[in-house]
Scaffold this motif. Structure first.
Motif, short mmCIF file in Angstrom:
data_model
loop_
_atom_site.label_atom_id
_atom_site.label_comp_id
_atom_site.label_asym_id
_atom_site.label_seq_id
_atom_site.Cartn_x
_atom_site.Cartn_y
_atom_site.Cartn_z
N ASP A 1 35.17 56.77 35.85
CA ASP A 1 36.51 56.57 35.29
C ASP A 1 37.46 55.90 36.28
O ASP A 1 38.20 54.99 35.92
CB ASP A 1 37.12 57.91 34.86
CG ASP A 1 36.48 58.50 33.62
OD1 ASP A 1 35.71 57.79 32.94
OD2 ASP A 1 36.77 59.67 33.33
N GLY A 2 37.47 56.38 37.51
CA GLY A 2 38.35 55.81 38.53
C GLY A 2 38.06 54.34 38.78
O GLY A 2 38.97 53.52 38.94
N CYS A 3 36.77 54.00 38.80
CA CYS A 3 36.38 52.59 38.98
C CYS A 3 36.88 51.74 37.82
O CYS A 3 37.36 50.63 38.03
CB CYS A 3 34.86 52.47 39.08
SG CYS A 3 34.13 53.38 40.44
N ILE A 4 36.78 52.26 36.62
CA ILE A 4 37.25 51.53 35.44
C ILE A 4 38.75 51.28 35.57
O ILE A 4 39.22 50.15 35.40
CB ILE A 4 36.90 52.28 34.14
CG1 ILE A 4 35.40 52.22 33.89
CG2 ILE A 4 37.69 51.71 32.95
CD1 ILE A 4 34.91 53.13 32.77
N GLY A 5 39.51 52.31 35.86
CA GLY A 5 40.96 52.16 35.98
C GLY A 5 41.37 51.20 37.07
O GLY A 5 42.18 50.28 36.86
N PHE A 6 40.83 51.39 38.27
CA PHE A 6 41.22 50.56 39.41
C PHE A 6 40.77 49.12 39.25
O PHE A 6 41.53 48.19 39.51
CB PHE A 6 40.65 51.14 40.70
CG PHE A 6 41.48 52.25 41.31
CD1 PHE A 6 42.41 52.96 40.58
CD2 PHE A 6 41.30 52.59 42.63
CE1 PHE A 6 43.16 53.98 41.14
CE2 PHE A 6 42.05 53.61 43.21
CZ PHE A 6 42.99 54.31 42.46
N HIS A 7 39.52 48.90 38.83
CA HIS A 7 39.01 47.53 38.77
C HIS A 7 39.55 46.78 37.56
O HIS A 7 39.69 45.55 37.61
CB HIS A 7 37.49 47.50 38.87
CG HIS A 7 37.03 47.94 40.22
ND1 HIS A 7 37.27 47.21 41.37
CD2 HIS A 7 36.37 49.06 40.62
CE1 HIS A 7 36.78 47.85 42.41
NE2 HIS A 7 36.23 48.98 41.99
N THR A 8 39.89 47.50 36.49
CA THR A 8 40.57 46.84 35.38
C THR A 8 41.94 46.35 35.85
O THR A 8 42.32 45.20 35.60
CB THR A 8 40.72 47.79 34.16
OG1 THR A 8 39.42 48.14 33.70
CG2 THR A 8 41.49 47.12 33.04
N ALA A 9 42.69 47.21 36.52
CA ALA A 9 44.01 46.81 37.02
C ALA A 9 43.89 45.64 38.00
O ALA A 9 44.69 44.69 37.94
CB ALA A 9 44.70 48.00 37.68
N ALA A 10 42.91 45.69 38.88
CA ALA A 10 42.73 44.59 39.85
C ALA A 10 42.34 43.30 39.14
O ALA A 10 42.82 42.22 39.50
CB ALA A 10 41.68 44.98 40.89
N ALA A 11 41.47 43.40 38.13
CA ALA A 11 41.08 42.20 37.37
C ALA A 11 42.30 41.59 36.68
O ALA A 11 42.47 40.36 36.66
CB ALA A 11 39.99 42.55 36.36
N ILE A 12 43.16 42.43 36.13
CA ILE A 12 44.40 41.95 35.50
C ILE A 12 45.26 41.23 36.54
O ILE A 12 45.77 40.13 36.27
CB ILE A 12 45.17 43.11 34.84
CG1 ILE A 12 44.40 43.63 33.62
CG2 ILE A 12 46.59 42.68 34.45
CD1 ILE A 12 44.90 44.98 33.11
N ARG A 13 45.42 41.83 37.72
CA ARG A 13 46.23 41.18 38.79
C ARG A 13 45.68 39.81 39.15
O ARG A 13 46.43 38.91 39.53
CB ARG A 13 46.27 42.07 40.03
CG ARG A 13 47.22 43.23 39.93
CD ARG A 13 47.50 43.89 41.28
NE ARG A 13 46.30 44.31 41.98
CZ ARG A 13 45.66 45.46 41.79
NH1 ARG A 13 46.10 46.32 40.89
NH2 ARG A 13 44.58 45.77 42.49
N HIS A 14 44.36 39.64 39.02
CA HIS A 14 43.72 38.36 39.35
C HIS A 14 43.62 37.44 38.14
O HIS A 14 42.96 36.40 38.21
CB HIS A 14 42.35 38.60 39.97
CG HIS A 14 42.42 39.16 41.36
ND1 HIS A 14 42.87 38.43 42.44
CD2 HIS A 14 42.12 40.38 41.84
CE1 HIS A 14 42.85 39.18 43.53
NE2 HIS A 14 42.40 40.38 43.18
N GLY A 15 44.25 37.82 37.02
CA GLY A 15 44.33 36.93 35.87
C GLY A 15 43.27 37.08 34.82
O GLY A 15 43.12 36.22 33.95
N ALA A 16 42.50 38.18 34.83
CA ALA A 16 41.46 38.37 33.83
C ALA A 16 42.08 38.49 32.43
O ALA A 16 43.12 39.11 32.26
CB ALA A 16 40.63 39.61 34.13
N THR A 17 41.40 37.90 31.48
CA THR A 17 41.85 37.97 30.09
C THR A 17 41.09 39.08 29.37
O THR A 17 40.07 39.58 29.85
CB THR A 17 41.56 36.64 29.37
OG1 THR A 17 40.13 36.45 29.30
CG2 THR A 17 42.21 35.47 30.09
N ARG A 18 41.57 39.40 28.19
CA ARG A 18 40.90 40.40 27.37
C ARG A 18 39.49 39.91 27.02
O ARG A 18 38.54 40.69 27.00
CB ARG A 18 41.70 40.68 26.10
CG ARG A 18 41.24 41.89 25.32
CD ARG A 18 42.25 42.21 24.21
NE ARG A 18 42.06 43.55 23.69
CZ ARG A 18 41.26 43.86 22.68
NH1 ARG A 18 40.55 42.91 22.07
NH2 ARG A 18 41.16 45.11 22.25
#
Length: 114
Positions: A62-79
């Motif tokens: 769960d923690g990996c999902i939360g942190f890496h989703t947020a980091a991916a968003i910061r780097h411009g990841a799209t849905r």
């Protein structure tokens, strides 16, 4: 039941901060590893965060999902990129990854404001 991913990330961040104070040498070493692993190179930081998210889904973290989703968003990841990452994680991790993939999409929607 839906998870509040923003609150979960904040709670985990505080726990990690507390751990860093308790074990600063290991925390510095791990941070150094993370910085080297996610630095720009042949793969972009966004791609590396998507890989980390896929591993987090397949690893049921769960923690990996939360942190890496947020980091991916910061780097411009799209849905759409998150969805493809989830697809590959499900392919590699089977049924449990299907459940955690659904959570990762929920995390993206909450954390990106979608």
């Amino acid at each position: 039941m839906h998870k509040d991913w923003k609150t979960a990330n904040q709670t985990l961040s505080q726990a990690i901060t507390d751990y860093r104070k308790a074990s600063p040498e290991l925390a510095r070493a791990f941070s150094g590893l993370a910085n080297v692993a996610t630095a720009p190179g042949e793969l972009s930081p966004k791609t590396k965060e998507l890989i980390a998210l896929g591993i987090g889904i397949a690893g049921r973290c769960d923690g990996c999902i939360g942190f890496h989703t947020a980091a991916a968003i910061r780097h411009g990841a799209t849905r759409a990129e998150i969805l493809e990452t989830i697809d590959v994680a499900i392919y590699m991790g089977g049924g449990p990854s299907y459940v955690y993939g659904a959570q990762a999409l929920e995390a993206f929607d909450q954390l990106s404001g979608s």
